[in-house]
Design a protein around this motif. Sequence first.
Motif, mmCIF file in Angstrom:
data_model
loop_
_atom_site.group_PDB
_atom_site.id
_atom_site.type_symbol
_atom_site.label_atom_id
_atom_site.label_comp_id
_atom_site.label_asym_id
_atom_site.label_seq_id
_atom_site.Cartn_x
_atom_site.Cartn_y
_atom_site.Cartn_z
ATOM 1 N N GLY A 159 0.454 -7.368 6.907
ATOM 2 C CA GLY A 159 1.897 -6.829 7.427
ATOM 3 C C GLY A 159 2.675 -7.975 7.224
ATOM 4 O O GLY A 159 2.578 -9.240 6.839
ATOM 5 N N SER A 160 4.100 -7.701 7.219
ATOM 6 C CA SER A 160 5.237 -8.584 7.180
ATOM 7 C C SER A 160 4.894 -9.199 8.506
ATOM 8 O O SER A 160 4.509 -8.820 9.456
ATOM 9 C CB SER A 160 6.387 -7.920 7.148
ATOM 10 O OG SER A 160 6.509 -6.890 8.297
ATOM 11 N N SER A 183 5.211 -10.669 11.537
ATOM 12 C CA SER A 183 5.920 -10.223 12.476
ATOM 13 C C SER A 183 6.565 -11.181 13.358
ATOM 14 O O SER A 183 6.154 -12.234 13.605
ATOM 15 C CB SER A 183 5.239 -9.410 13.680
ATOM 16 O OG SER A 183 4.669 -10.009 14.493
ATOM 17 N N ARG A 217 8.762 -4.029 17.073
ATOM 18 C CA ARG A 217 9.421 -3.100 16.152
ATOM 19 C C ARG A 217 9.449 -1.540 16.666
ATOM 20 O O ARG A 217 8.114 -1.134 16.657
ATOM 21 C CB ARG A 217 8.861 -3.287 14.711
ATOM 22 C CG ARG A 217 9.290 -4.726 14.230
ATOM 23 C CD ARG A 217 8.323 -5.184 13.195
ATOM 24 N NE ARG A 217 6.714 -5.095 13.551
ATOM 25 C CZ ARG A 217 6.077 -5.188 12.790
ATOM 26 N NH1 ARG A 217 5.948 -5.402 11.478
ATOM 27 N NH2 ARG A 217 4.712 -5.208 13.120
ATOM 28 N N ARG A 250 5.010 2.363 4.984
ATOM 29 C CA ARG A 250 4.403 1.133 5.583
ATOM 30 C C ARG A 250 3.840 1.067 6.775
ATOM 31 O O ARG A 250 4.378 1.125 7.969
ATOM 32 C CB ARG A 250 5.491 -0.065 5.424
ATOM 33 C CG ARG A 250 5.877 -0.430 4.055
ATOM 34 C CD ARG A 250 5.307 -1.647 3.813
ATOM 35 N NE ARG A 250 5.338 -2.898 4.765
ATOM 36 C CZ ARG A 250 6.414 -3.685 4.507
ATOM 37 N NH1 ARG A 250 7.280 -3.416 3.836
ATOM 38 N NH2 ARG A 250 6.433 -4.569 5.583
ATOM 39 N N ASP A 272 2.271 -0.835 8.519
ATOM 40 C CA ASP A 272 2.485 -2.045 9.372
ATOM 41 C C ASP A 272 3.820 -2.174 9.926
ATOM 42 O O ASP A 272 4.225 -3.462 10.326
ATOM 43 C CB ASP A 272 1.801 -3.192 9.046
ATOM 44 C CG ASP A 272 2.394 -3.452 7.525
ATOM 45 O OD1 ASP A 272 3.180 -2.788 7.156
ATOM 46 O OD2 ASP A 272 2.061 -4.481 7.062
ATOM 47 N N ARG A 273 4.881 -1.249 9.605
ATOM 48 C CA ARG A 273 6.230 -1.577 9.824
ATOM 49 C C ARG A 273 6.679 -1.625 10.966
ATOM 50 O O ARG A 273 7.745 -2.268 11.442
ATOM 51 C CB ARG A 273 7.038 -0.676 9.004
ATOM 52 C CG ARG A 273 8.583 -1.039 8.576
ATOM 53 C CD ARG A 273 9.055 -0.402 7.535
ATOM 54 N NE ARG A 273 10.492 0.050 7.768
ATOM 55 C CZ ARG A 273 11.223 0.933 7.455
ATOM 56 N NH1 ARG A 273 10.905 1.552 6.454
ATOM 57 N NH2 ARG A 273 12.537 1.008 7.773
#
Lengths: 149, 570
Positions: free
Chosen positions: B4-5, B7, B18, B59, B61-62
């Motif tokens: 994931g990006s 967080s 998010r 995505r 996991d966004r």
Amino acid sequence: MASPLHRQVANMRKALFDQGFLDEQFVQLEELQDDVNPNFVEEVVTLFYKDSARTMLNIEAALEQRPLDFGKLDACMHTFKGSCSSIGARRMKSECSQFREFCGERNSEGCLKTYQLVKKEHETLRKKLGNYFQMSRQAGPIETACRPK
Amino acid sequence: MENGSPSPRADAFPAGLRVLVVDDDPTWLKILEKMLKKCSYEVTTCCLARVALDMLRERKDRFDIVISDVNMPDMDGFKLLEQVGLEMDLPVIMMSVDGETSRVMRGVQHGACDYLLKPVRMKELRNIWQHVFRRKKHEVKDFESHESSEDAHTVRSGVDETDDGHLLIAIDTNSTRKRKVTENEEHDEQDLNDHASVKKTRVVWSVDLHQKFVNAVNQIGFDKVGPKKILDLMNVPGLTRENVASHLQKYRLYLSRLQKQNEPNSTFCGIKHSELNSKDPPSKFPLQSSITMHPNNKTNSFGYSENKSFVQDVGVEIPEDDFKSIASFLPGTEVKTSLSGEAPDISEVKNISQVGKVMIQNPEFMPFPQTWSSEVSSSQDKNYTLVGEGYSNMQMPSLPYNNQIDHQQRGSPSNDARTYNIDLGKIDQSTKPTYTEYGSGQVRNISLKAANLDSLSFQFEPAFISGGLQGIKDDVNCRHGLGVGDSYQDFTLKNGLLLATPHEDLQLYSLHGNGYFESVGINNTEFLDYCGSTSFMELPNDVYDELRLSFDYPFEIVEYPLVDEGLFIV
């Protein structure tokens, strides 16, 4: 100290609550207003009126149909009621509920009659809020008014 | 494998959470956006459910959490909820201006973690991070990557959440996932959070496609459902068996999650959260669970008789009050159990294992019958239940009965709580028939007879199971039931844990497997509402003997519908 204009604005606002036009949701909107969105309440109300016009057209179209499609009317009014709740339009909301009750009873006449009430409330509130916002703008923020220039 | 990006919430949590808000009403969207921003959340708004779904799929996991309106023109909010639950396991909060119980119920049943009524309040939104946190908390403990972990998750979350509540648990281990266990050993849990199975999924399960799928499943019936059958029924060109199989797996997960969400507060069976792994003894037993039951009635008899035993080596050590057995199970072989212990009387016992039946004969208890049955089928082609290292540490409920221990060991006269520890020692997968030399004696038949045992707890502490535990057939029926049952898969734990009388304290029962169970699923979970069911009293005890706690379990008064055996088919 608040200017007479400010007091007038405050009275208008109080009347809107006292007469049942608005509920605490409106207060919440006011609380959301901040430096980032100094006109948040007005923006929201404007958006509501823009969007609700569309919803009302849908309802009116559904009311034209014969026989009435109560399911559809109920769904439309549900949406509309949701919108009303967003700005705390209390009276309108209760008319919406009434409308939906008539839908449940499959009462065409009740629906048609209630819709007119909804529409009337819609218009009344628009005028009242319009005046209120206009007056508020004229009065300006209280802090600014009190501060020596 | 962090996918994931990163967080931003590392330190500031819940700031930066998010949130995706989906509502067709632009006014509400604007308000919610503002409110959420005031909560320091990162907000994305979307006025179309389909677009939202696409964003989520793009995505996974966004976002950390989704807030969705129920009534939307392009797609029913419940549908969105279902899709999200199916595909990404994100917490979803539903909201509506409508507070009808039926609708709220529907939302919750579809897996909504919360249902807010419009006008939504700031304080409600401020708190939504808890849903994210709760989920993360569970994820840390198990891997999410396959069913077993998910199901183990279910068990564990039950453990977590029902401190006082009682929960029935059924665990199903499915052989098809044997392979994964090996993989699991190599990764740590975080890695496993990444879905290994995701790779396979190339088909986008649109709402329509999913609907076809669900229709097919319903048509076939959960019991008999299988990818091939579904595929045939769906009759969608281009769709492969693998696609369907993968989706079916998710669907089962989804259902089990639903079940988990719907039942955590059940009050029938108690799982009390015992200390989790952190307190593990030096040995690496990832699973530890204990069940302790305090019987108030000491007149019951607790019979521990052999059934079929497939256990090969069972070492039983009985230090003072502990009964410890180390058992290794070999598939389909005879059980040779040895007891080594300090108990004076222990000599040769054979067939310890298979824990025959525990029946409570005291009619007084009948109103609160519980069943404990466990079976591990021995057939070779079935799964190994326990593979890898330490699987489960199970403490079974201490049964406070007048225990009959034919088994000599109950040497200690004291009526106090006793602990039986059964260590599933090394289990060798190899088919070598004899693996025996564990204990000093051979256990043949163990039945416990003791008077006034206040608490009796069994502890399974499998240390090393490299092979398969294939044959344990436990059929224990007793009022307080903890069941390990094999219906038709491999290893099934079925618990009919019942809340007993207030005096009886079912203290701990927890299984945590660190996902080492291949597939631990809630299987045929039954909540028995025994209170007031006087019919139990009229049943001869023999009846219980026959119960395997499988589908035909006749006593289920309340059946938990969502996940049943059928969902865990190969």
